[in-house]
Structure formats: structure tokens, C-alpha cells
Design a protein around this motif. Structure first.
Motif, PDB file in Angstrom:
ATOM      1  N   GLU A 132       0.907  -1.072  -0.023  1.00  0.00           N
ATOM      2  CA  GLU A 132       0.058   0.111   0.040  1.00  0.00           C
ATOM      3  C   GLU A 132       0.866   1.226  -0.146  1.00  0.00           C
ATOM      4  N   ALA A 133       2.117   1.481   0.611  1.00  0.00           N
ATOM      5  CA  ALA A 133       2.861   2.388   0.818  1.00  0.00           C
ATOM      6  C   ALA A 133       3.463   2.710  -0.649  1.00  0.00           C
ATOM      7  N   GLY A 134       3.789   1.690  -1.285  1.00  0.00           N
ATOM      8  CA  GLY A 134       4.351   1.805  -2.483  1.00  0.00           C
ATOM      9  C   GLY A 134       3.213   2.434  -3.759  1.00  0.00           C
ATOM     10  N   TYR A 135       1.939   1.970  -3.361  1.00  0.00           N
ATOM     11  CA  TYR A 135       0.975   2.311  -4.621  1.00  0.00           C
ATOM     12  C   TYR A 135       0.745   3.897  -4.090  1.00  0.00           C
ATOM     13  N   VAL A 136       0.783   4.065  -2.900  1.00  0.00           N
ATOM     14  CA  VAL A 136       0.709   5.547  -2.384  1.00  0.00           C
ATOM     15  C   VAL A 136       1.645   6.470  -3.333  1.00  0.00           C
ATOM     16  N   LEU A 137       2.892   6.205  -3.384  1.00  0.00           N
ATOM     17  CA  LEU A 137       4.062   6.850  -3.644  1.00  0.00           C
ATOM     18  C   LEU A 137       3.810   6.794  -5.353  1.00  0.00           C
ATOM     19  N   GLY A 138       2.799   5.997  -6.018  1.00  0.00           N
ATOM     20  CA  GLY A 138       2.617   6.094  -7.431  1.00  0.00           C
ATOM     21  C   GLY A 138       3.302   5.170  -8.302  1.00  0.00           C
ATOM     22  N   MET A 139       3.781   4.095  -7.362  1.00  0.00           N
ATOM     23  CA  MET A 139       4.711   3.142  -8.123  1.00  0.00           C
ATOM     24  C   MET A 139       3.578   1.899  -8.869  1.00  0.00           C
ATOM     25  N   THR A 140       3.871   1.356  -9.645  1.00  0.00           N
ATOM     26  CA  THR A 140       2.870   0.365 -10.344  1.00  0.00           C
ATOM     27  C   THR A 140       3.309  -1.127  -9.488  1.00  0.00           C
ATOM     28  N   LYS A 141       2.334  -2.135  -9.792  1.00  0.00           N
ATOM     29  CA  LYS A 141       2.396  -3.483  -9.057  1.00  0.00           C
ATOM     30  C   LYS A 141       3.824  -3.846  -9.177  1.00  0.00           C
ATOM     31  N   SER A 142       4.450  -3.997 -10.427  1.00  0.00           N
ATOM     32  CA  SER A 142       5.516  -4.789 -10.633  1.00  0.00           C
ATOM     33  C   SER A 142       6.899  -3.814 -10.033  1.00  0.00           C
ATOM     34  N   GLN A 143       6.494  -2.549  -9.944  1.00  0.00           N
ATOM     35  CA  GLN A 143       7.734  -1.780  -9.162  1.00  0.00           C
ATOM     36  C   GLN A 143       7.671  -1.902  -7.826  1.00  0.00           C
ATOM     37  N   VAL A 144       6.571  -1.995  -7.212  1.00  0.00           N
ATOM     38  CA  VAL A 144       6.229  -2.436  -5.769  1.00  0.00           C
ATOM     39  C   VAL A 144       7.110  -3.829  -5.517  1.00  0.00           C
ATOM     40  N   PHE A 145       6.760  -4.902  -6.327  1.00  0.00           N
ATOM     41  CA  PHE A 145       7.226  -6.245  -6.156  1.00  0.00           C
ATOM     42  C   PHE A 145       8.810  -6.212  -6.157  1.00  0.00           C
ATOM     43  N   PHE A 146       9.527  -5.600  -7.331  1.00  0.00           N
ATOM     44  CA  PHE A 146      10.813  -5.684  -7.578  1.00  0.00           C
ATOM     45  C   PHE A 146      11.695  -4.855  -6.593  1.00  0.00           C
ATOM     46  N   LYS A 147      11.197  -3.485  -6.359  1.00  0.00           N
ATOM     47  CA  LYS A 147      11.951  -2.553  -5.640  1.00  0.00           C
ATOM     48  C   LYS A 147      11.483  -2.539  -4.108  1.00  0.00           C
ATOM     49  N   VAL A 148      10.632  -2.910  -3.694  1.00  0.00           N
ATOM     50  CA  VAL A 148      10.294  -2.869  -2.214  1.00  0.00           C
ATOM     51  C   VAL A 148      10.187  -4.128  -1.803  1.00  0.00           C
ATOM     52  N   VAL A 149       9.514  -5.137  -2.280  1.00  0.00           N
ATOM     53  CA  VAL A 149       9.093  -6.410  -1.709  1.00  0.00           C
ATOM     54  C   VAL A 149      10.219  -7.512  -1.812  1.00  0.00           C
ATOM     55  N   LEU A 150      10.938  -7.326  -2.990  1.00  0.00           N
ATOM     56  CA  LEU A 150      11.920  -8.361  -3.384  1.00  0.00           C
ATOM     57  C   LEU A 150      13.062  -8.435  -2.515  1.00  0.00           C
ATOM     58  N   LYS A 151      13.570  -7.227  -2.199  1.00  0.00           N
ATOM     59  CA  LYS A 151      14.844  -7.241  -1.414  1.00  0.00           C
ATOM     60  C   LYS A 151      14.552  -7.753   0.029  1.00  0.00           C
ATOM     61  N   GLN A 152      13.205  -7.488   0.604  1.00  0.00           N
ATOM     62  CA  GLN A 152      13.034  -8.087   1.894  1.00  0.00           C
ATOM     63  C   GLN A 152      12.693  -9.499   1.878  1.00  0.00           C
TER      64      GLN A 152
END
Length: 230
Positions: A132-152
Motif C-alpha cells: 500500500e505504501a508503494g501504491y501511495v507513492l505512485g508505483m506500479t504493482k511490478s515496481q512495488v514487487f521488484f523495488k520494495v518487496v523482493l529485497k525484503q
């Protein structure tokens, strides 16, 4: 045979063990991710079919899966496919190439399913708030996954992945079940031909050395990822 001759003979078998390990890791680890994504799919038929497949593979012993890949095609279709694979491999200097290929197929599929469950657990452990934080920042679903979720996810799955990788190197000994000339098979040949049993125990040194190296490398990777706060 001298100690050096035995070591050289066993090392020839260990190279086959390393081949099985490397191909399984290089093919099985990436293959596990799409399997994990399918098992989490919102399309129910795909989700349950994938889960059923993973359940079957994880529930059947790996040795039996090796037997299935090597013997079943010939039994069902009366077509000795691996004999032709052997002929193809012989052109490039590979012995028992058909047996090695069947072992690789069984190992890749088996470990891909195990890796997929580790990936799935890692992905599902990330809180919905991260998305949800990624979407609020205007990121797409794939961007959220690869840039936010995947590292964790990577940080969380390194310990269980390390255990599976170390188990993998020991599981390569199962290739001996269809007479692939890995290190245990080589040691058995020495025991029967030279009437010396100590090479069977000496094979443990090869495994211990490689597992020790893997433990150091994986430990360094885990420490390198420690900057990621999850």
C-alpha cells in the motif's frame, strides 16, 4: 592404489556430483519463482493445480522420482529414449549421459518445488502495508514487487535457502541409485575392485570441504544483506 591415486579417482566422481549440484541450483532456483507465483495466483484452477503438483513432488522420495524419470518413459512408451541420449552424449565424450540427464531432470523439478515453497513463504510474510505504501507513492504493482518487496523477501529466504542448498550437495549421492558415476559410486568401485573400504569414508572429506565452503559463502551473503531492515 596410492592415496593420491584414490583422491584423483574419487575427484572424477565428485565432478559429476558438482555438475548435478550446479545444474540443479542454476535451473531449479529460478524455476521455483514462477511455480511460487502460480501457487499464489488468484486464478483458482491454476493455484490448486500448482499446489497439487508441488504436493506430489514434495511427497514422493527423490530417489523414486529419479527411477520414474529414468525407467517410466521406456516402460510406458516402449521407447528407450535415454539410449539415444547416451549415443548423443558419447559424441562429446560423456559416459552414461542418459542417466545423468534423467537425474538432472528429477533434481531440478524436485528442488524447484522446494524452493517455490520458500519463495511463497517469503513473499506472503511481507505485510500488506508495504504494498500500500508503494501504491501511495505512485508505483506500479511490478515496481512495488521488484523495488520494495523482493529485497525484503531475499533477506528472509537466505537462511532456509542455505539449508536447502547444503542438503542438495548431499542429495547428489542419490544419483548412485541408477549407477551414475558420482563420488559414492566411484568409492564403491574401489571397495569391490581393490578390496579397500576406506575410500567410502574418505568421500566424507569431499562433502565436508564443499559444505564448509558453502557455509562461509552463504554466511557472508547473509551478513551482506543485514543492512536491509525487515
Amino acid at each position: 592404489m596410492s592415496f593420491l591415486e584414490v583422491t584423483s579417482f574419487l575427484f572424477d566422481g565428485f565432478k559429476i556430483s558438482m555438475l548435478i549440484f550446479a545444474v540443479t541450483l542454476l535451473c531449479g532456483a529460478p524455476l521455483g519463482l514462477p511455480i511460487a507465483m502460480c501457487s499464489m495466483s488468484k486464478f483458482k484452477p491454476l493455484k490448486y493445480l500448482t499446489k497439487f503438483f508441488v504436493w506430489i513432488v514434495r511427497g514422493i522420495p527423490l530417489m523414486l522420482q529419479i527411477f520414474i524419470f529414468y525407467y517410466v518413459p521406456g516402460l510406458l512408451f516402449d521407447f528407450p529414449i535415454f539410449r539415444y541420449v547416451d549415443d548423443f552424449g558419447a559424441q562429446f565424450g560423456f559416459e552414461d549421459f542418459g542417466r545423468i540427464v534423467s537425474v538432472l531432470m528429477a533434481f531440478v523439478i524436485n528442488y524447484a518445488c522446494y524452493f517455490s515453497e520458500i519463495y511463497r513463504g517469503g513473499i506472503e510474510s511481507i505485510s500488506q502495508g508495504q504494498y500500500e505504501a508503494g501504491y501511495v507513492l505512485g508505483m506500479t504493482k511490478s515496481q512495488v514487487f521488484f523495488k520494495v518487496v523482493l529485497k525484503q523477501v531475499i533477506k528472509r529466504i537466505v537462511p532456509p535457502m542455505s539449508n536447502e542448498i547444503i542438503t542438495l550437495i548431499k542429495d547428489t549421492a542419490l544419483a548412485n541409485s541408477i549407477m551414475v558415476a558420482e563420488i559414492i559410486k566411484k568409492a564403491g568401485e574401489l571397495a569391490s575392485e581393490e578390496q579397500i573400504v576406506w575410500p567410502l569414508f574418505y568421500t566424507g572429506v569431499f562433502y565436508l570441504a564443499f559444505v564448509g565452503l558453502l557455509t562461509i559463502l552463504l554466511g557472508k551473503l547473509e551478513k551482506k544483506l543485514s543492512y536491509i531492515k525487515v
